[in-house]
Design an enzyme around this catalytic site. Structure first.
Site, PDB file in Angstrom:
ATOM      1  N   SER A  14       0.824  -1.221   0.000  1.00  8.27           N
ATOM      2  CA  SER A  14       0.000   0.000   0.000  1.00  8.27           C
ATOM      3  C   SER A  14       0.857   1.269   0.000  1.00  8.27           C
ATOM      4  O   SER A  14       1.838   1.376   0.723  1.00  8.27           O
ATOM      5  CB  SER A  14      -0.905   0.027   1.231  1.00  8.27           C
ATOM      6  OG  SER A  14      -1.561   1.284   1.303  1.00  8.27           O
ATOM      7  N   LYS A  68     -13.644  -4.185   2.855  1.00  8.31           N
ATOM      8  CA  LYS A  68     -14.520  -2.999   2.781  1.00  8.31           C
ATOM      9  C   LYS A  68     -15.983  -3.300   3.139  1.00  8.31           C
ATOM     10  O   LYS A  68     -16.659  -2.474   3.741  1.00  8.31           O
ATOM     11  CB  LYS A  68     -14.439  -2.359   1.391  1.00  8.31           C
ATOM     12  CG  LYS A  68     -13.106  -1.660   1.133  1.00  8.31           C
ATOM     13  CD  LYS A  68     -13.117  -0.929  -0.203  1.00  8.31           C
ATOM     14  CE  LYS A  68     -11.754  -0.321  -0.495  1.00  8.31           C
ATOM     15  NZ  LYS A  68     -11.758   0.439  -1.761  1.00  8.31           N
ATOM     16  N   ASP A 104     -14.103   6.680  -1.765  1.00  8.34           N
ATOM     17  CA  ASP A 104     -13.772   6.283  -3.143  1.00  8.34           C
ATOM     18  C   ASP A 104     -14.681   7.031  -4.125  1.00  8.34           C
ATOM     19  O   ASP A 104     -14.245   7.419  -5.212  1.00  8.34           O
ATOM     20  CB  ASP A 104     -13.973   4.773  -3.346  1.00  8.34           C
ATOM     21  CG  ASP A 104     -12.916   3.950  -2.623  1.00  8.34           C
ATOM     22  OD1 ASP A 104     -11.792   4.455  -2.428  1.00  8.34           O
ATOM     23  OD2 ASP A 104     -13.220   2.798  -2.237  1.00  8.34           O
ATOM     24  N   GLY A 130     -17.695  -4.913  -9.858  1.00  8.54           N
ATOM     25  CA  GLY A 130     -17.267  -5.259  -8.505  1.00  8.54           C
ATOM     26  C   GLY A 130     -17.398  -4.067  -7.563  1.00  8.54           C
ATOM     27  O   GLY A 130     -18.131  -3.113  -7.836  1.00  8.54           O
ATOM     28  N   GLY A 131     -16.661  -4.117  -6.472  1.00  4.84           N
ATOM     29  CA  GLY A 131     -16.744  -3.070  -5.458  1.00  4.84           C
ATOM     30  C   GLY A 131     -16.339  -1.703  -5.999  1.00  4.84           C
ATOM     31  O   GLY A 131     -16.981  -0.681  -5.717  1.00  4.84           O
ATOM     32  N   ALA A 132     -15.271  -1.677  -6.792  1.00 10.40           N
ATOM     33  CA  ALA A 132     -14.789  -0.401  -7.328  1.00 10.40           C
ATOM     34  C   ALA A 132     -15.820   0.179  -8.297  1.00 10.40           C
ATOM     35  O   ALA A 132     -16.044   1.398  -8.338  1.00 10.40           O
ATOM     36  CB  ALA A 132     -13.452  -0.604  -8.033  1.00 10.40           C
ATOM     37  N   ASN A 175     -20.149  -5.177 -18.192  1.00 18.46           N
ATOM     38  CA  ASN A 175     -19.377  -6.138 -17.399  1.00 18.46           C
ATOM     39  C   ASN A 175     -19.221  -7.437 -18.177  1.00 18.46           C
ATOM     40  O   ASN A 175     -20.104  -7.826 -18.947  1.00 18.46           O
ATOM     41  CB  ASN A 175     -20.077  -6.417 -16.060  1.00 18.46           C
ATOM     42  CG  ASN A 175     -19.154  -7.142 -15.103  1.00 18.46           C
ATOM     43  OD1 ASN A 175     -18.003  -6.772 -14.924  1.00 18.46           O
ATOM     44  ND2 ASN A 175     -19.654  -8.220 -14.502  1.00 18.46           N
ATOM     45  N   ARG A 176     -18.058  -8.099 -17.969  1.00 18.75           N
ATOM     46  CA  ARG A 176     -17.799  -9.386 -18.642  1.00 18.75           C
ATOM     47  C   ARG A 176     -18.947 -10.351 -18.379  1.00 18.75           C
ATOM     48  O   ARG A 176     -19.466 -10.979 -19.309  1.00 18.75           O
ATOM     49  CB  ARG A 176     -16.474  -9.952 -18.130  1.00 18.75           C
ATOM     50  CG  ARG A 176     -16.140 -11.321 -18.663  1.00 18.75           C
ATOM     51  CD  ARG A 176     -14.805 -11.789 -18.147  1.00 18.75           C
ATOM     52  NE  ARG A 176     -14.776 -11.886 -16.685  1.00 18.75           N
ATOM     53  CZ  ARG A 176     -13.716 -12.254 -15.980  1.00 18.75           C
ATOM     54  NH1 ARG A 176     -12.577 -12.533 -16.594  1.00 18.75           N
ATOM     55  NH2 ARG A 176     -13.779 -12.329 -14.673  1.00 18.75           N
ATOM     56  N   TYR A 239      -3.596   0.876 -10.923  1.00 27.80           N
ATOM     57  CA  TYR A 239      -2.432   1.746 -10.840  1.00 27.80           C
ATOM     58  C   TYR A 239      -1.097   1.032 -10.961  1.00 27.80           C
ATOM     59  O   TYR A 239      -0.778   0.117 -10.271  1.00 27.80           O
ATOM     60  CB  TYR A 239      -2.470   2.763  -9.718  1.00 27.80           C
ATOM     61  CG  TYR A 239      -2.561   2.327  -8.295  1.00 27.80           C
ATOM     62  CD1 TYR A 239      -3.785   2.329  -7.653  1.00 27.80           C
ATOM     63  CD2 TYR A 239      -1.423   1.977  -7.575  1.00 27.80           C
ATOM     64  CE1 TYR A 239      -3.877   1.991  -6.313  1.00 27.80           C
ATOM     65  CE2 TYR A 239      -1.516   1.655  -6.237  1.00 27.80           C
ATOM     66  CZ  TYR A 239      -2.749   1.646  -5.618  1.00 27.80           C
ATOM     67  OH  TYR A 239      -2.834   1.321  -4.314  1.00 27.80           O
TER      68      TYR A 239
HETATM   69  P1  ATR Z   1     -13.185  -4.912  -7.191  1.00 25.80           P
HETATM   70  O1  ATR Z   1     -13.826  -4.923  -5.840  1.00 25.80           O
HETATM   71  O2  ATR Z   1     -11.761  -4.474  -7.185  1.00 25.80           O
HETATM   72  O3  ATR Z   1     -13.976  -4.147  -8.183  1.00 25.80           O
HETATM   73  P2  ATR Z   1     -14.113  -7.586  -7.930  1.00 25.80           P
HETATM   74  O4  ATR Z   1     -15.308  -7.485  -7.069  1.00 25.80           O
HETATM   75  O5  ATR Z   1     -13.303  -8.834  -7.887  1.00 25.80           O
HETATM   76  O6  ATR Z   1     -13.055  -6.439  -7.626  1.00 25.80           O
HETATM   77  O7  ATR Z   1     -14.549  -7.269  -9.435  1.00 25.80           O
HETATM   78  C1  ATR Z   1     -13.666  -7.416 -10.482  1.00 25.80           C
HETATM   79  C2  ATR Z   1     -14.280  -6.860 -11.759  1.00 25.80           C
HETATM   80  O8  ATR Z   1     -13.307  -6.982 -12.799  1.00 25.80           O
HETATM   81  C3  ATR Z   1     -15.502  -7.623 -12.237  1.00 25.80           C
HETATM   82  O9  ATR Z   1     -16.342  -6.726 -12.920  1.00 25.80           O
HETATM   83  C4  ATR Z   1     -14.896  -8.641 -13.190  1.00 25.80           C
HETATM   84  O10 ATR Z   1     -15.810  -9.140 -14.140  1.00 25.80           O
HETATM   85  P3  ATR Z   1     -16.781 -10.380 -13.782  1.00 25.80           P
HETATM   86  O11 ATR Z   1     -17.899  -9.831 -12.963  1.00 25.80           O
HETATM   87  O12 ATR Z   1     -17.197 -10.890 -15.112  1.00 25.80           O
HETATM   88  O13 ATR Z   1     -15.914 -11.374 -13.023  1.00 25.80           O
HETATM   89  C5  ATR Z   1     -13.848  -7.790 -13.842  1.00 25.80           C
HETATM   90  N1  ATR Z   1     -12.743  -8.571 -14.443  1.00 25.80           N
HETATM   91  C6  ATR Z   1     -11.742  -9.187 -13.803  1.00 25.80           C
HETATM   92  N2  ATR Z   1     -10.917  -9.795 -14.671  1.00 25.80           N
HETATM   93  C7  ATR Z   1     -11.404  -9.531 -15.910  1.00 25.80           C
HETATM   94  C8  ATR Z   1     -11.006  -9.853 -17.252  1.00 25.80           C
HETATM   95  N3  ATR Z   1      -9.911 -10.579 -17.489  1.00 25.80           N
HETATM   96  N4  ATR Z   1     -11.771  -9.395 -18.258  1.00 25.80           N
HETATM   97  C9  ATR Z   1     -12.867  -8.650 -18.041  1.00 25.80           C
HETATM   98  N5  ATR Z   1     -13.303  -8.316 -16.807  1.00 25.80           N
HETATM   99  C10 ATR Z   1     -12.583  -8.728 -15.756  1.00 25.80           C
END
Ligand code: ATR
Length: 292
Positions: A14, A68, A104, A130-132, A175-176, A239
């Protein structure tokens, strides 16, 4: 001597301790306040924070991955941002009580260039669910305080920086995993999309970790390197010290870029302001974070 810290697992990487320590020094508070890092495993999180909150030595903590949600769940009270996002990155300890906040969201708005602080309903595309992404969607769909205007030589020492207001955006979410994107969008005020056209957006925000893992950014995300347009803003929360492939392509196309370190600085500055009541130096924090 009030203590502050970032709690995560792992947390050794960090940059918050260096960044916040630099900010405290610039405020003349280095002798009074300290900011460290605590590596706390998930099974110990609640007991550790409960102890810190009652012991009286800590004024508060920043919370990072993977705590979080747990931080919000154990708090006695929560800000609108933390409640809506479902996660807290900032805890405030006072009289044994724990208040939760989420900087955030505000940090994202403050990291946007002033060109986005005008006009209601500009379109934003958030990549991820995801969370972010939750923080980004909520912040953009609601708008709020943006970056303080930089006064050149005009501002007195005691004068607070002049805030600009960032109006709400119309937010599209890609989202994927489509169902997850649709659920998050519906909950937080966005609209799910499957094949976005980058040129439609004033702002594109990548909240996924794509770009860190070695995968091809433009295979993993619904964008191509030549899809950006001049003047649009592209923010990548990833980052790294070098610009990500996403930001490099955006910049080459004439877009304005914002990286994850700027967001880290802005969310950290908001947290420090909550704890100390003082306005930290963004410049001192930027310098510290980019040195790390
Ligand atoms: P965070 O809290 O940091 O946002 P997270 O809850 O693990 O982390 O969410 C990760 C995000 O990155 C999700 O939207 C994930 O997509 P999925 O919901 O389909 O899993 C996305 N992500 C991670 N790796 C990816 C990749 N290789 N291609 C596309 N999306 C990806």
């Amino acid at each position: 001597m009030p203590g502050l810290a970032v709690i995560g697992h792992p947390v050794a990487h960090s940059r918050s301790p260096d960044m916040q320590t630099a900010a405290l020094a610039e405020l003349g508070l280095a002798g009074e306040w300290t900011y460290g890092a605590l590596d706390v495993a998930p099974e110990d999180f609640e007991a550790t924070v409960a102890e810190l909150a009652v012991a009286g030595e800590y004024a508060g903590v920043n919370i990072t991955v993977p705590h979080k949600e747990a931080a919000l769940a154990m708090a006695d009270s929560a800000s609108d941002a933390a409640s809506a996002i479902g996660a807290a990155n900032t805890l405030i300890f006072s009289d044994g009580q724990i208040a939760a906040d989420n900087t955030d969201a505000g940090g994202l708005l403050r990291s946007l260039p002033a060109t986005l602080a005008v006009g209601e309903g500009r379109r934003a595309l958030v990549l991820g669910a995801g969370g972010a992404a939750r923080a980004a969607i909520w912040a953009l769909a609601n708008g709020g305080e943006g970056r303080a205007e930089d006064h050149e030589g005009g501002r007195g020492e005691d004068e607070p920086p002049e805030q600009v207001h960032v109006p709400a955006f119309t937010v599209d979410v890609w989202n994927r995993t489509q169902e997850r994107g649709a659920a998050v969008a519906a909950e937080l005020g966005g609209r799910a999309v499957t094949a976005p056209d980058a040129a439609d957006y004033a702002l594109i925000v990548n909240t996924t970790a794509v770009g860190l893992g070695g995968e091809d950014t433009f295979e993993a995300l619904p964008l191509s390197p030549d899809s950006f347009v001049p003047g649009q803003v592209v923010l990548d929360m990833v980052y790294t010290d070098e610009p990500s492939a996403l930001l490099a392509a955006a910049e080459a196309a004439g877009a304005l870029t914002v990286d994850g370190l700027e967001m880290l600085v802005q969310q950290g500055a908001l947290s420090l302001r909550i704890w100390t009541g003082e306005e930290p130096s963004i410049e001192a924090m930027r310098t510290a974070v980019r040195r790390g």
